[in-house]
Design an enzyme around this catalytic site. Structure first.
Site, PDB file in Angstrom:
ATOM      1  CB  SER A   1       0.608   6.750  31.893  1.00  0.00           C
ATOM      2  OG  SER A   1      -0.116   5.564  32.165  1.00  0.00           O
TER       3      SER A   1
ATOM      4  N   GLY B   1       1.360   1.642  22.974  1.00  0.00           N
ATOM      5  CA  GLY B   1       1.996   0.807  23.987  1.00  0.00           C
ATOM      6  C   GLY B   1       1.267   0.904  25.314  1.00  0.00           C
ATOM      7  CD  GLU B   2       1.652   4.482  28.546  1.00  0.00           C
ATOM      8  OE1 GLU B   2       0.600   4.589  29.219  1.00  0.00           O
ATOM      9  OE2 GLU B   2       2.331   5.468  28.208  1.00  0.00           O
ATOM     10  N   GLY B   3      -0.035  -1.197  27.084  1.00  0.00           N
ATOM     11  CA  GLY B   3      -1.199  -2.059  27.256  1.00  0.00           C
ATOM     12  C   GLY B   3      -2.508  -1.438  26.822  1.00  0.00           C
TER      13      GLY B   3
END
Length: 353
Positions: free
Chosen positions: A96, A316-318
């Site tokens: 990712s 997103g996802e940090g």
């Protein structure tokens, strides 16, 4: 952790004396006083959290809370719920966006399945499922109050495990198709806002999709009647398991005295809800960037924080918080390697009134 009440009672303020000592260290360095702005502030905050002016947040974990949201049935997303667990699997494989960014930032990404529709298969995924997906908030509550508390305690207990594993800094992140819908619903209720003003296109909705999303949130608020002064009521009725899990991470980081970085809109809503449960937990939160989602600036204002990064990100996802680690690393670099006034043969600057 035995109970939410025990968790909240055990949270202590950061060490103000150490923070003052750290400011003196900064002011002894050969540069304009407070000239590095947020970089100096964040290192002082880290010192207060760690109870030492010699901070070394070397081992970092990016915690991704993954969960599915029943409101997806209302057509509020571009993709279906199968994407949630697939992205968690991709995170396990280091595929990712956040994983790629973690490699450069020197941190470990930990995918957590707290409420996806199915269990994760990759060995790196931590399956801590409270329930497999929430209810459709347009028809009824997302979860029971007991499930909400269980998810919060699950997040807090994960922080305990990470501290035992040697991690010194936590980055929040999330993965859950439909979670900008739940977050926007929370924002509308918590901040007394019209749904239209706090609802964005998420991961690329069309205008027609955005209208469906707004209607679904309006219906969810009407059906559930969440009480804005009650964080647990808001989460359980119109929130999500990823939000509840992140609330637990914030409270757990404060309890176990670790700094925790706020990512974007969904992370920030979770941070605000955590601060409702325990105001002192805010002292352990580090804001990083302001998402492009419509309500992001509002939630930052309500938290009383100003994000150093304004990059138009809404992935997103940090990812925004991971970007901010580079700023923290530069703060550490200067703090430990810049010469003092004496070493630079420059007369020390004085604070001016």
């Amino acid at each position: 952790m035995q109970s939410l009440e025990e968790l909240i009672r055990g949270i202590e303020p950061v060490d103000q004396a150490v923070m003052e000592e750290t400011w003196k260290c900064w002011d002894s360095l050969c540069k304009p006083l407070r000239g590095l702005g947020w970089l100096e502030e964040v290192l002082v905050q880290l010192a207060g959290i760690y109870r030492t002016s010699r901070v070394h947040p070397d081992k970092r974990a990016v915690v991704i809370m993954g969960a599915d949201n029943g409101v997806v049935k209302e057509g509020v997303t571009q993709t279906d719920s199968s994407v949630t667990i697939q992205v968690l699997e991709n995170m396990g494989e280091r595929l990712s966006t956040a994983c790629v960014m973690c490699e450069m930032a020197g941190c470990e990404l930990i995918p957590v399945n707290i409420g996806a529709l199915t269990d994760g298969k990759h060995p790196r995924i931590r399956n801590l499922v409270v329930r497999h997906g929430t209810g459709n908030i347009a028809e009824g509550p997302a979860m029971t109050s007991e499930e909400c508390i269980q998810a919060i305690l699950t997040g807090a207990d994960l922080i305990r495990e990470l501290k035992e594993e040697g991690y010194q800094l936590i980055v929040t992140g999330e993965m859950g198709i439909g979670n900008t819908t739940t977050s926007s619903a929370c924002a509308a209720v918590l901040f007394d806002q019209e749904v239209e003003s706090v609802t964005g296109r998420g991961a690329g909705l069309s205008t027609e999709g955005l209208e469906r999303k707004i209607r679904a949130i309006q219906k969810a608020i009407e059906v559930n009647q969440p009480r804005k002064e009650d964080a647990l009521d808001v989460i359980s009725k119109i929130g999500g398991l990823d939000i509840a899990g992140m609330v637990g991470c914030y409270l757990g980081a404060a309890y176990y005295q670790l700094p925790i970085l706020i990512d974007g809109f969904i992370s920030a809503i979770s941070a605000y809800l955590a601060s409702m449960l325990c105001k002192t937990s805010k002292e352990y939160m580090i804001v990083t960037h302001c998402s492009a989602e419509p309500a992001s600036k509002l939630v930052m204002e309500r938290l009383g924080m100003k994000a150093p990064l304004q990059a138009g990100m809404h992935l997103g996802e940090g990812t925004g918080a991971i970007m901010a680690l580079s700023l923290i690393d530069q703060a550490l670099n200067v703090y430990y390697h810049l010469t003092t006034w004496d070493g630079g043969h420059v007369e020390a600057y004085q604070h001016q009134e």
